[in-house]
Design a protein around this motif. Structure first.
Motif, PDB file in Angstrom:
ATOM      1  N   ASP A   1       4.704  -3.383  -0.620  1.00  0.00           N
ATOM      2  CA  ASP A   1       4.536  -2.550   0.564  1.00  0.00           C
ATOM      3  C   ASP A   1       3.066  -2.190   0.721  1.00  0.00           C
ATOM      4  O   ASP A   1       2.225  -2.636  -0.054  1.00  0.00           O
TER       5      ASP A   1
ATOM      6  N   VAL B   1      12.842  -4.869  -5.642  1.00  0.00           N
ATOM      7  CA  VAL B   1      13.362  -5.627  -4.506  1.00  0.00           C
ATOM      8  C   VAL B   1      13.375  -7.133  -4.736  1.00  0.00           C
ATOM      9  O   VAL B   1      14.073  -7.868  -4.058  1.00  0.00           O
TER      10      VAL B   1
ATOM     11  N   VAL C   1       9.094  -1.820  -4.467  1.00  0.00           N
ATOM     12  CA  VAL C   1       8.619  -1.023  -3.335  1.00  0.00           C
ATOM     13  C   VAL C   1       8.504   0.402  -3.840  1.00  0.00           C
ATOM     14  O   VAL C   1       9.453   0.933  -4.418  1.00  0.00           O
TER      15      VAL C   1
ATOM     16  N   VAL D   1       8.584   4.276  -4.047  1.00  0.00           N
ATOM     17  CA  VAL D   1       9.319   5.336  -3.363  1.00  0.00           C
ATOM     18  C   VAL D   1       8.966   6.674  -3.983  1.00  0.00           C
ATOM     19  O   VAL D   1       8.358   6.735  -5.049  1.00  0.00           O
TER      20      VAL D   1
ATOM     21  N   PRO E   1      10.616   5.420   0.940  1.00  0.00           N
ATOM     22  CA  PRO E   1       9.423   4.629   0.623  1.00  0.00           C
ATOM     23  C   PRO E   1       8.126   5.349   0.991  1.00  0.00           C
ATOM     24  O   PRO E   1       8.066   6.051   1.989  1.00  0.00           O
TER      25      PRO E   1
ATOM     26  N   VAL F   1       7.085  -3.192   4.622  1.00  0.00           N
ATOM     27  CA  VAL F   1       7.554  -3.945   3.460  1.00  0.00           C
ATOM     28  C   VAL F   1       7.379  -5.425   3.762  1.00  0.00           C
ATOM     29  O   VAL F   1       7.786  -5.895   4.827  1.00  0.00           O
TER      30      VAL F   1
ATOM     31  N   HIS G   1      19.421   2.328  -0.104  1.00  0.00           N
ATOM     32  CA  HIS G   1      18.005   2.298   0.252  1.00  0.00           C
ATOM     33  C   HIS G   1      17.845   1.746   1.653  1.00  0.00           C
ATOM     34  O   HIS G   1      17.220   0.722   1.881  1.00  0.00           O
TER      35      HIS G   1
ATOM     36  N   ILE H   1      14.294   1.131   3.316  1.00  0.00           N
ATOM     37  CA  ILE H   1      13.583  -0.091   2.921  1.00  0.00           C
ATOM     38  C   ILE H   1      14.120  -1.279   3.703  1.00  0.00           C
ATOM     39  O   ILE H   1      13.380  -2.153   4.141  1.00  0.00           O
TER      40      ILE H   1
ATOM     41  N   ALA I   1      12.151  -3.903   6.275  1.00  0.00           N
ATOM     42  CA  ALA I   1      11.975  -5.251   5.732  1.00  0.00           C
ATOM     43  C   ALA I   1      11.860  -6.301   6.828  1.00  0.00           C
ATOM     44  O   ALA I   1      12.447  -6.173   7.903  1.00  0.00           O
TER      45      ALA I   1
END
Lengths: 191, 117
Positions: free
Chosen positions: B9, B58, B80, B82, B88, B93, B106, B109, B113
């Protein structure tokens, strides 16, 4: 082809997980092009988000070796590329990937299942015909060679008496050069 | 522990090293949260080198079983960053994320994405 909304209950260790709406799709192995059924194989996701499905570790290992499936003889990609297997046929149209889910209709589902069986049979028949036709010229060639070989080697098949009686089955006369040095070497071996 | 993961990220960190897996005796897998120490960071980022952060895995090179019986694996190990609540730190991302994250709640995220594998 047809999507069913499947309710699946899995037990993971201690906890019970209720998973809805997990559609089942038969993928094609990226390397050998065989179908990957659920529960088999590995999906590899590359960093550019391209997904590779593999039916078994053999294909996966070949992929990791960076082999090109178009050059590996036992894959469908090679066979199609080199004309060993049927490439263009109307039955392939039925297998194209569709991303729109169909609303469940019992009649449609029943008819589709019947059709799948029939189309499968037609496709496999056509594919085997394709291979048979491809091998036809080779078969004719082999028969010709076999006939010639029979003519030359008839003495291995028929008894010498029959050969003597029937003059048509005579040996063709072949000249063999025997050098003097060879005959001298052979004698000590025989004793 | 001691696994160096890529950060996908734009929180500022580039590489983090895992110092604790929050769940699981055998270590964190795809979708799990870890505590990590930032090893490499961009000069003007929200996160500086040496900071202790939380992260969600991830991408994992180790295969993870899916519900239909298949297994997924990714190209490398990535995380990622957080905060403690699971939101996050970054605003973007990069790369694919697995849909195991939905199960782990999540969702943020997943919305950020580019591609869900």
């Amino acid at each position: 082809m047809i999507s069913d909304i499947v309710n699946v209950i899995f037990c993971l260790g201690n906890c019970v997980l209720l998973v809805n709406l997990r559609r089942m799709r038969l993928e094609k192995c990226w390397f050998c092009s065989s179908t990957v059924y659920p529960g088999h194989g590995i999906q590899f996701v590359r960093n550019d988000a391209k997904i590779f499905h593999f039916c078994r570790s053999k294909c996966h290992k070949n992929f990791k070796m960076k082999r090109n499936p178009r050059k590996v003889k036992w894959t469908k990609a090679y066979r199609r590329l080199h004309g060993k297997d049927m490439t263009q046929d109307s039955t392939f149209e039925f297998e194209r990937k569709r991303n729109r889910p169909e609303r469940y209709d019992r009649n449609l589902a029943e008819n589709t299942l019947k059709a799948i069986k029939k189309i499968d049979k037609i496709r496999s028949d056509r594919a085997s015909d394709h291979i048979k036709n491809r091998l036809k010229t080779g078969k004719v060639q082999r028969q010709k060679e076999a006939r010639k070989q029979l003519e030359l080697g008839i003495h291995l098949v028929k008894a010498p008496l029959a050969l003597a009686q029937d003059s048509s089955l005579c040996l063709p006369k072949i000249k063999v050069n025997v050098s003097q040095a060879q005959t001298e070497e052979n004698q000590p071996m025989e004793e | 522990m001691r696994t160096v993961l890529k950060v996908v990220d734009n929180s500022g960190a580039k590489k983090v090293m895992c110092i604790q897996a929050l769940k699981g005796k055998k270590g964190a897998r795809l979708g799990d949260t870890i505590i990590a120490s930032v090893k490499e960071a961009m000069p003007n980022g929200k996160v500086k080198k040496g900071k202790v952060v939380y992260g969600v895995v991830v991408l994992a090179a180790m295969q993870r079983g899916r519900c239909d019986g298949s297994e997924v694996k990714f190209d490398d190990n990535a995380v990622v960053l957080v905060d403690k609540q699971g939101q996050p730190i970054g605003t973007r991302v990069f790369g694919p994320v697995p849909h195991e994250l939905r199960q782990k709640k999540h969702v943020k995220i997943l919305t950020l994405a580019e591609h869900i594998a």
